[in-house]
Structure formats: structure tokens, C-alpha cells
Design an enzyme around this catalytic site. Structure first.
Site, PDB file in Angstrom:
ATOM      1  CB  THR A   1      25.912  33.497  38.700  1.00 35.98           C
ATOM      2  OG1 THR A   1      26.957  34.094  37.932  1.00 35.98           O
ATOM      3  CG2 THR A   1      26.335  32.100  39.124  1.00 35.98           C
TER       4      THR A   1
ATOM      5  CB  THR B   1      21.927  35.698  41.885  1.00 33.73           C
ATOM      6  OG1 THR B   1      23.273  35.502  41.414  1.00 33.73           O
ATOM      7  CG2 THR B   1      20.998  35.783  40.706  1.00 33.73           C
TER       8      THR B   1
ATOM      9  CG  LEU C   1      32.744  40.258  34.289  1.00 31.10           C
ATOM     10  CD1 LEU C   1      33.243  40.968  35.523  1.00 31.10           C
ATOM     11  CD2 LEU C   1      32.001  41.242  33.404  1.00 31.10           C
TER      12      LEU C   1
ATOM     13  CG  PHE D   1      42.988  30.632  39.944  1.00 31.62           C
ATOM     14  CD1 PHE D   1      43.268  31.542  38.954  1.00 31.62           C
ATOM     15  CD2 PHE D   1      41.917  30.903  40.797  1.00 31.62           C
ATOM     16  CE1 PHE D   1      42.524  32.696  38.792  1.00 31.62           C
ATOM     17  CE2 PHE D   1      41.160  32.049  40.651  1.00 31.62           C
ATOM     18  CZ  PHE D   1      41.464  32.937  39.642  1.00 31.62           C
TER      19      PHE D   1
ATOM     20  CG  ASP E   1      20.554  49.467  38.657  1.00 28.67           C
ATOM     21  OD1 ASP E   1      21.373  48.568  38.420  1.00 28.67           O
ATOM     22  OD2 ASP E   1      20.105  49.702  39.804  1.00 28.67           O
TER      23      ASP E   1
ATOM     24  CD  GLU F   1      34.794  42.441  41.429  1.00 32.48           C
ATOM     25  OE1 GLU F   1      35.468  43.222  42.125  1.00 32.48           O
ATOM     26  OE2 GLU F   1      33.688  42.001  41.764  1.00 32.48           O
TER      27      GLU F   1
ATOM     28  CB  CYS G   1      32.075  35.441  41.725  1.00 39.13           C
ATOM     29  SG  CYS G   1      31.313  36.731  40.741  1.00 39.13           S
TER      30      CYS G   1
ATOM     31  CD  GLU H   1      29.784  37.314  34.501  1.00 37.97           C
ATOM     32  OE1 GLU H   1      29.284  36.865  35.562  1.00 37.97           O
ATOM     33  OE2 GLU H   1      30.993  37.603  34.393  1.00 37.97           O
TER      34      GLU H   1
ATOM     35  CB  ALA I   1      49.325  28.936  49.304  1.00 42.19           C
TER      36      ALA I   1
HETATM   37  C1  UDX Z   1      35.889  35.084  39.609  1.00 45.94           C
HETATM   38  C2  UDX Z   1      36.225  34.242  38.368  1.00 45.94           C
HETATM   39  O1  UDX Z   1      37.642  34.220  38.170  1.00 45.94           O
HETATM   40  C3  UDX Z   1      35.521  34.808  37.146  1.00 45.94           C
HETATM   41  O2  UDX Z   1      35.757  33.985  36.025  1.00 45.94           O
HETATM   42  C4  UDX Z   1      34.024  34.872  37.435  1.00 45.94           C
HETATM   43  O3  UDX Z   1      33.307  35.419  36.353  1.00 45.94           O
HETATM   44  C5  UDX Z   1      33.752  35.684  38.689  1.00 45.94           C
HETATM   45  O4  UDX Z   1      34.495  35.148  39.786  1.00 45.94           O
HETATM   46  P1  UDX Z   1      36.748  37.425  40.566  1.00 45.94           P
HETATM   47  O5  UDX Z   1      35.711  37.310  41.633  1.00 45.94           O
HETATM   48  O6  UDX Z   1      36.948  38.751  39.888  1.00 45.94           O
HETATM   49  O7  UDX Z   1      36.447  36.381  39.384  1.00 45.94           O
HETATM   50  O8  UDX Z   1      38.116  37.018  41.239  1.00 45.94           O
HETATM   51  P2  UDX Z   1      39.341  36.018  40.938  1.00 45.94           P
HETATM   52  O9  UDX Z   1      40.381  36.697  40.159  1.00 45.94           O
HETATM   53  O10 UDX Z   1      38.835  34.723  40.435  1.00 45.94           O
HETATM   54  O11 UDX Z   1      39.894  35.843  42.415  1.00 45.94           O
HETATM   55  C6  UDX Z   1      39.036  35.352  43.439  1.00 45.94           C
HETATM   56  C7  UDX Z   1      39.722  35.304  44.748  1.00 45.94           C
HETATM   57  O12 UDX Z   1      40.672  34.246  44.768  1.00 45.94           O
HETATM   58  C8  UDX Z   1      40.500  36.569  45.149  1.00 45.94           C
HETATM   59  O13 UDX Z   1      40.207  36.841  46.512  1.00 45.94           O
HETATM   60  C9  UDX Z   1      41.946  36.173  44.945  1.00 45.94           C
HETATM   61  O14 UDX Z   1      42.801  36.893  45.801  1.00 45.94           O
HETATM   62  C10 UDX Z   1      41.897  34.697  45.301  1.00 45.94           C
HETATM   63  N1  UDX Z   1      42.979  33.898  44.688  1.00 45.94           N
HETATM   64  C11 UDX Z   1      43.101  33.826  43.322  1.00 45.94           C
HETATM   65  C12 UDX Z   1      43.860  33.206  45.490  1.00 45.94           C
HETATM   66  O15 UDX Z   1      43.766  33.243  46.731  1.00 45.94           O
HETATM   67  N2  UDX Z   1      44.853  32.437  44.908  1.00 45.94           N
HETATM   68  C13 UDX Z   1      44.990  32.345  43.560  1.00 45.94           C
HETATM   69  O16 UDX Z   1      45.913  31.643  43.113  1.00 45.94           O
HETATM   70  C14 UDX Z   1      44.095  33.068  42.739  1.00 45.94           C
END
Ligand code: UDX
Length: 437
Positions: free
Chosen positions: A118, A83, A145, A248, A30, A147, A259, A143, A251
Site C-alpha cells: 500500500t 509501508t 486481504l 462494518f 526477506d 487478517e 492497515c 491486495e 459500533a
Molecule cells: C482491512 C481491510 O478490511 C482489508 O480489505 C485490507 O486489505 C486491510 O485492512 P484488516 O486490517 O484485516 O483488513 O481488518 P478489518 O477486518 O477490516 O477490521 C479492522 C478493524 O475494524 C478491526 O479492529 C475491527 O475490530 C474493526 N471493526 C470492523 C469495527 O470496529 N466494526 C466493524 O463493524 C468492523
């Protein structure tokens, strides 16, 4: 196998430690000296459940450095640099381009470069041309993943996607990555063999789908608010259909993080460059619906309290999601800043994100109107309203009977629809959820 991981941010650091966990000898590179020193000392530079332990257990097979020439003993090189979003919404490719150009000086014939960042579709083809003269090969291996589940998602992913080069070296490249992921494949993890463009698109398509799902249910929340329907019950009911699914569909104040928001904007920008902007025009609506959710909290507070000037608001949550200290594009922190700009005194509590949040608050010049509390109860003391902005378990578990005597006005705005509504109402609170009032 000897492996290098270039870029030790969230993705790279977890990937490096996970590869060491699989038994490989790993060097993480890094440009950030402080980050390298922290990781080399076995300390996680961010909050991620299970990552500290993974790092410490595998330190004997892990090395971190700023010196790119340290990659020369490795056969497989993962590109995991960031990115970020550029000013026009597209993905800023500066770090990927720099990493590959610098790496190319140290590659040997038969090496495999594996892109994980990405990137806009089309990137892998360009990068493959840069490394072709070295005799190394390129694959794209996105990937997915999340968080909070980064270790689990890296070591036990839903699927592995291999974006393979065209021509006679595809098998050689596939076999090398199979060797790296041998233990993961042995768990029965599905492995999809695709071309570069498909692999690049899988990542942004998956994130666009998730973002669309969240904005869909948030659009339903807007309709629920004017019709008296309850969006949580609606989500439960439609989620029973397996074709839709309940996940997902929560609301609330919408999605944030490093991401989803940037990936949908980058995807729209790339589609426009490719002359197919119309195909993704709907993602602009997805983005707009999402950003409207942040404004909704302020509207509800104004409906209940009138002018917010001088009002004390307890903000429960700052991170973009629970089990994370990440405040990138966090709806919670955005709401806090907007309330502060409306004249409110915001007292915030988050179990993990005070460090990064206070730096951003100071940079925004809002340190006199966004204060940090020691606990949820401390934040609520003297408040005219409580806003739940991140669904940490500690907020769900608060006893409203114990909070009620502390506040100035018994108002709670449940921005994540995560509190037990009836208990808060029974304790005397005015409860305002998202799409259910
Ligand atoms: C996301 C993707 O899930 C993951 O597969 C990818 O690799 C990276 O981006 P992440 O950014 O860790 O992962 O968060 P995620 O768990 O997807 O949640 C994203 C946002 O959506 C959060 O702010 C969460 O609070 C919100 N969310 C999630 C909602 O508002 N409602 C839901 O039902 C689910």
C-alpha cells in the site's frame, strides 16, 4: 511460471504460499533471517487460519531466502514489503525503495514487477522510472486481504485490480499477470484494468471508506449514549437499506490493526502534499472519533467504579480483531495500557496474542500491572469489572452464570457489543455496552 515475492510479512508470506498453491515455482525473499528460516521449515510466523496447511502443502514449490539474487530465474516479481507509518503520519517508503533498487540489479528484459504494497499515489510512476533501464515492466496490483481471511481473500478475491503502464507494453504486462492468476480469473473474478494512480488509490480509498463507515456508526453510538437510543438496533435498521448495508456497522471500541489507521493517516498526508488536503479533512474526524472510543471504556469504568487505582480489571481480548494475534494499533491493548496507567491491575486473556502483547507490555514497563491469565474465567476471578475488547467467539460463549460467582463486582463493559446482554443481566451483572446504555 517462476515467481518471486519480495517481503514475507503478512501479505507476502500468504501471497507466496498462495502462488505456489496455484502451481507456480515461488521464491520468497526477506531480510529477516529468522522469518525466512521459520517459513522454510513450513511454520507460520503468525496466527492465520489455514495458512499453516497452505504453507506445508505447497513447500515443494516454495523456497525462502535472504539472497536477492535468487530472483534472477523468476519472470514475475511481487513487491510485498511493509509501508509502516512514519512519525508525521505519512507512509514510510524506505522498504519499498530498498526492495526495488536491490531487485533492479537482477531484472531481465520482459520481466514484470508487480507492486502489492500500500503506497502513496504517485509511487508507481517513480518506481517504473527506476526499473525502465532494465527492460522490465511495472504494474500495480493492490491486495485487499483481511487478517483472519487472508488465504481465502488471496485465492478467491472480490476483484483483481491491474494498474497498467501507459503505452504499448500494457497488453504484454496484462497478459503476464493473467497467466499468473489464470486459476483465479477462471472462477469469474472481476478484473479491472486501470492506470497506476487509480490502482494505488483504490486501496486507500477502500480502507478509508471502511474506516469512515465504522466511525460513522461510532459517532451514532456517542449520540445514542446521550439520548437513550440503542446503536445496534439503529445499525440493524439502517443496514436493511441495501444502499447502506449492515456490514462494518458494528459500533464498539473502534478499528485498529496494521492497515486502517495507518492508511487513512498516510492518505491525509499525501493529499496535503498534493495540495488537496481539504478533500480528506473529514478523515481526521474519522481518526478522532475512532480514538475517542478507546477512552470511552475507561470513562464507563470510572462512572461505575470511581477511581481505578488498585481496581482489578479483567481484559478479554488483546488482538485488534478475532482470529488474529496481531496487536498493531490494537484498541484492546491500548485500553489495557491506559487502565494500567490509571492504577488498575489488569488481568488479560486472549486466545492468540499473549506472545506479542507481553513483549509490548514489558517494553512499556507495565509488566507488574498487566498480567496474563490462562482462560477468560481465570482473568475474571476477583475482578471489579470485565472489559470485552476483542469479539472472539470464546468470550461470546462464556456462561455468565458461571462467571458471576468468580468476580468481585458484577460489572461487564462490552466494548464490542457482542455479548448476549439479557443473559448477563439475568446473571446479576451490570451490563454497559457501547452506545446502548
Ligand atoms: C482491512 C481491510 O478490511 C482489508 O480489505 C485490507 O486489505 C486491510 O485492512 P484488516 O486490517 O484485516 O483488513 O481488518 P478489518 O477486518 O477490516 O477490521 C479492522 C478493524 O475494524 C478491526 O479492529 C475491527 O475490530 C474493526 N471493526 C470492523 C469495527 O470496529 N466494526 C466493524 O463493524 C468492523
Amino acid at each position: 511460471m517462476k515467481i518471486s515475492v519480495i517481503g514475507c510479512g503478512y501479505l507476502g508470506a500468504v501471497h507466496a504460499a498462495s502462488m505456489a498453491h496455484l502451481g507456480h515455482e515461488v521464491v520468497g525473499i526477506d531480510v529477516d533471517e529468522a522469518r525466512v528460516a521459520t517459513l522454510a521449515a513450513g511454520v507460520a510466523p503468525f496466527h492465520e487460519p489455514g495458512f499453516d496447511a497452505l504453507l506445508q502443502e505447497n513447500l515443494p514449490r516454495l523456497r525462502f531466502t535472504t539472497d536477492m539474487s535468487a530472483v534472477k530465474d523468476s519472470t514475475v516479481h511481487f513487491i510485498a514489503v511493509g509501508t509502516p507509518q512514519a512519525a508525521n503520519g505519512s507512509a514510510d517508503m524506505t522498504y519499498v525503495n530498498q526492495a526495488v533498487e536491490s531487485l533492479a540489479h537482477h531484472l531481465s528484459p520482459g520481466d514484470l514487477v508487480v507492486g502489492k504494497s500500500t503506497v502513496p499515489v504517485g509511487t508507481a510512476t517513480t518506481l517504473a522510472e527506476i526499473i525502465a533501464p532494465t527492460g522490465a515492466m511495472l504494474m500495480w496490483n493492490p491486495e485487499f486481504l483481511r487478517e483472519g481471511f487472508a488465504v481465502e481473500d488471496t485465492l478467491s478475491p472480490d476483484r483483481l485490480v491491474y494498474g497498467l503502464p501507459e503505452g504499448d507494453r500494457a497488453d504484454e504486462a496484462r497478459d503476464l499477470l493473467d497467466t499468473v492468476y489464470e486459476a483465479i480469473l477462471a472462477q469469474g473474478t472481476p478484473r479491472l484494468l486501470v492506470n497506476y494512480a487509480t490502482a494505488e488509490l483504490v486501496k486507500v480509498a477502500a480502507n478509508s471508506f471502511l474506516a469512515t463507515k465504522i466511525s460513522f456508526i461510532n459517532a451514532m453510538a456517542e449520540i445514542a449514549d446521550v439520548t437513550g437510543a440503542n446503536v445496534t438496533q439503529l445499525a440493524d435498521a439502517i443496514g436493511h437499506d441495501n444502499r447502506i448495508g449492515r456490514r462494518f456497522l458494528n459500533a464498539g471500541i473502534g478499528f485498529g490493526g496494521g492497515c486502517l489507521p495507518k492508511d487513512i493517516r498516510g492518505f491525509v498526508a499525501r493529499a496535503e502534499e498534493l495540495g488537496v488536503g481539504e478533500s480528506l479533512a473529514f478523515l481526521k474526524d474519522v481518526d478522532d472519533i475512532n480514538l475517542r472510543r478507546r477512552r470511552r471504556v475507561r470513562t464507563i469504568l470510572e462512572e461505575e467504579l470511581g477511581d481505578l487505582s488498585g481496581k482489578r480489571i479483567a481484559l478479554w481480548g488483546l488482538a485488534f480483531k478475532p482470529d488474529s494475534d496481531d496487536i498493531r494499533d490494537s484498541p484492546a491493548l491500548d485500553i489495557g495500557e491506559s487502565l494500567a496507567r490509571a492504577g488498575a491491575i489488569v488481568t488479560a486473556f486472549d486466545p492468540a496474542a499473549h506472545g506479542p502483547a507481553s513483549r509490548r507490555v514489558t517494553a512499556a514497563g507495565l509488566q507488574d500491572s498487566i498480567l496474563f491469565a490462562e482462560s477468560p474465567a481465570d482473568a475474571a476471578t476477583g475482578a471489579d469489572g470485565i472489559v470485552v475488547a476483542t469479539e472472539w467467539g470464546v468470550f461470546r460463549d462464556q456462561n455468565p452464570e458461571a462467571i458471576a460467582p468468580l468476580v468481585n463486582t458484577p460489572l461487564v463493559v462490552d466494548g464490542r457489543n457482542c455479548l448476549p446482554e439479557s443473559q448477563w443481566k439475568a446473571a446479576g451483572f451490570t451490563y454497559r455496552g457501547m452506545g446502548r446504555s
